[in-house]
Enzyme design. Sequence first.
Site: not given
Ligand code: DX5
Ligand code: ZN
Length: 236
Positions: A34, A215, A36, A38, A9, A192-193, A165, A159, A67, A69
């Site tokens: 990936h 991260s 994200d 939002m 991501s 994911d997460g 975040f 998830m 993705h 959201m």
């Molecule tokens: C969260 C996102 C994830 C996020 C993952 O809402 O959909 O893809 O970027 O971040 P890490 O790997 O730091 O949890």
């Molecule tokens: Zn994601």
Amino acid sequence: MKDIKVNISVLCANFAKLSEEVKRCEDAGANMIHVDVMDGHFVPVITVGPMIVEAIRPLTRLPIEAHLMIENPSNHIDLFIEAGADIISLHAECYGERRASCREYGQFPKEVDSIDSALFQKDIHKIKDKGKKVFCVLNPGTPLCLEPVLDDLDGVLIMSVNPGFAKQKFMPEVLAKVKALRAVYSGDISIDGGINEKTAPLAVEAGVNILSAASYFFGAEDPAQVVRYLKGLSGA
Ligand code: DX5
Ligand code: ZN
């Protein structure tokens, strides 16, 4: 046993140096990128839209996953496909009646107990007719409710944090959902997460074959080593 794929991501990338960051993913051996997306409604914050997918597209041959959201994802599917996304990931929570706890504006996380499969099928076909792949995403509190559409999906994204975040803590309670899904589903299961060196083996043991991370990768001194480690986890 499926090979493990690593899905990076770009949420934790330096967007001022996006082309270098995408190259870093590719050079490190990532299998997918990936993005994200939002909207500040489905989740509390705003990130990026199709323009970033369009900017990344010429930088890599890796598949790009959008993705989504966002509320009303149907209205935006075409734009993400035109921008160059290969996989569109749609949240189940956009296709069913929301739980009372999250029906109002500003109440998170969004959760459902079931989906309107006819509504969902429409978007699945919209994506497949354009030759692209579709994954369905389940928030941690949403149960497995995909039985009527499972065979039409290219994959399911579980998830392991409430979306919104990066850098959140992995929720181990979702592993039971992964196990239950793997028992009936042979397609791709992504997570994911909160994926890191401790949580990734648990996810793989439960049946995941695509590990998504932001991260853990961008915070690593040696991102290639992170990807090697993740790919080396043996599948269930
Ligand atoms: C969260 C996102 C994830 C996020 C993952 O809402 O959909 O893809 O970027 O971040 P890490 O790997 O730091 O949890
Ligand atoms: Zn994601």
